[in-house]
Enzyme design. Sequence first.
Site, PDB file in Angstrom:
ATOM      1  N   ALA A  52      -1.808  15.990 -21.574  1.00 43.92           N
ATOM      2  CA  ALA A  52      -2.019  15.804 -23.014  1.00 43.92           C
ATOM      3  C   ALA A  52      -0.867  15.072 -23.682  1.00 43.92           C
ATOM      4  O   ALA A  52      -1.063  14.358 -24.660  1.00 43.92           O
ATOM      5  CB  ALA A  52      -2.210  17.161 -23.685  1.00 43.92           C
ATOM      6  N   ASN A 234       6.310  16.199 -28.040  1.00 44.84           N
ATOM      7  CA  ASN A 234       4.983  15.595 -28.150  1.00 44.84           C
ATOM      8  C   ASN A 234       4.569  15.534 -29.627  1.00 44.84           C
ATOM      9  O   ASN A 234       5.279  16.041 -30.502  1.00 44.84           O
ATOM     10  CB  ASN A 234       3.983  16.400 -27.310  1.00 44.84           C
ATOM     11  N   CYS A 236       2.611  17.092 -31.702  1.00 49.77           N
ATOM     12  CA  CYS A 236       2.524  18.297 -32.553  1.00 49.77           C
ATOM     13  C   CYS A 236       3.730  19.216 -32.422  1.00 49.77           C
ATOM     14  O   CYS A 236       3.758  20.288 -33.029  1.00 49.77           O
ATOM     15  CB  CYS A 236       1.250  19.063 -32.222  1.00 49.77           C
ATOM     16  N   GLU A 238       5.004  21.039 -29.957  1.00 48.89           N
ATOM     17  CA  GLU A 238       5.054  22.270 -29.168  1.00 48.89           C
ATOM     18  C   GLU A 238       5.666  22.089 -27.786  1.00 48.89           C
ATOM     19  O   GLU A 238       5.908  23.076 -27.093  1.00 48.89           O
ATOM     20  CB  GLU A 238       3.651  22.891 -29.043  1.00 48.89           C
TER      21      GLU A 238
END
Length: 539
Positions: A52, A234, A236, A238
């Site tokens: 991701a 990344n 977002c 996290e």
Amino acid sequence: SGNIAEADRIYDSNASVESLLEAFFQMMASLDFLPNSPCLMNAGRALQQLAACFVLPVQDSLESIFETVKYTALIHQSGGGTGFSFSRLRPKDDTVHSTGGMASGPVSFMRVFNMATEVIRQGGTRRGANMGVLRVDHPDIMEFIRIKERPGEMENFNLSVGVTKGFMEALEKDETYDLINPRTGAKAGSLRAREVFDAMAKAAWETGDPGVLFLDWINRSNPTPQLGEIESTNPCGEVPLLPYEPCVLGSINLFHMLKKRNGRWETDFEKLEKVVRLSVHFLDNVIDRSQFPLPQITEMARGNRKIGLGVMGFAHFLIRLGIPYNSEKALEMAQSIMRFIQQKGWEASAELAARRGVFPNYKGSLYDRAGGPRLRNATVTTIAPTGTLSLLANCSSGIEPLYAVRYVRRALEEMEFEILDPLFQEMGEEEGFLTPGVEQALSEGRTLKELDGIPERIKDLFVTAFEISPSWHIRVQAVFQRYTDNAVSKTINFPRNATFSDVKEAYLMAYRERCKGITVYRSGSKPSQILSCGTKQVC
């Protein structure tokens, strides 16, 4: 599930993967666990890119910058999101010896990345996402902080200021701090810490950006310091990552980790342990099965083998247990659950290491000490936002409270979905308080607290994001962070009438609580927001 189970044959050519395939399938088909979106979209396809998130380096040369732009395009095309630190780029108006000209600075090059993202969709299905980080001691920090004051600027980036311990100490003493030219390492001026801090809070109050990354807290738990410092995350926030490092993520649906005994709901720790162990096995296999877009990424992925197992459905989990989100009992439950997941996740990683070996970069890592754990994965746990996954699983997002009982969700560009919280609907129908009049009032934007006929217990349980004080948001984030290897994606929601002093206090509290970062959002501060509710709603 079959695609991922095949990885077992790498370690045992005679492995029978049929039972594992079935276990993986049942875990996902039941929505007890889901891997990150690229894994769901790409496993078994020619692309086979299953991670991701990625962080790419941006070095101080034109060749490096545009090479990274190319790599970014390849990653977005494969369905991944990218994070960058632009802190190594020389400041605006600095000397460029090769041409005798003047540098344009990191913000100008960020616009190149933003435009490249604009024309590429992630994996052909969604627009790319980026995180842009600049250290607080970079000479161009004030320009960076104010980027989004112009409407439409840098819409494909989340922004975060990389804050240092030195800056926070200067802020506490109301002193100046040094700016450092990254090209020379020399002092390039100074700023008053309080003025910079105020500018950060004011910009976040107005636009939602920048967030803050606490670089010292991040690097204290960097599992592989021998490979370098972590400078970015990344999109977002996290997963703090090294250059060229990816991470594969997955989330357990806590709403499914409950059982009823003697008429009361309680945590099903036996089921949770089974799902944790199987999830760690699944995510470790994903690393082997993924076709990463660059050889450097493949090397880092298989050298550190970072995975990020987290949770979704926390708000629904609490409601089912009869626990208000903004309560001490909720903090105790968060600690109990995440500590258990962390412990069992590490145990599962250690068991894999016993069969498959520790991660290759183990020597020199934080774990490489007398009595240190021998792990298959440099990190095991992460709390992701789970926006798409929670929609699939029909549960609340990540560890967020409910946004609203009834709201409109925007997705896939211009599509809108009106959603009534499924647990509210279930309980309302069972207990008889969900009448057509209540539904109509909610669709008009009225809150539960305004409505007659709703039990006080229900009003307390279905408390929504903007009704919860920022301090409670941060306390929940901090509890999860204590038992999470990577970081925690959590939005600190503010109502429209919040002040930028409220934002400053949230930043300070997050630092005191040792969160690795903080993102704030004052309702209405972005012209287009993913979730919205009615005109009278507090949001």
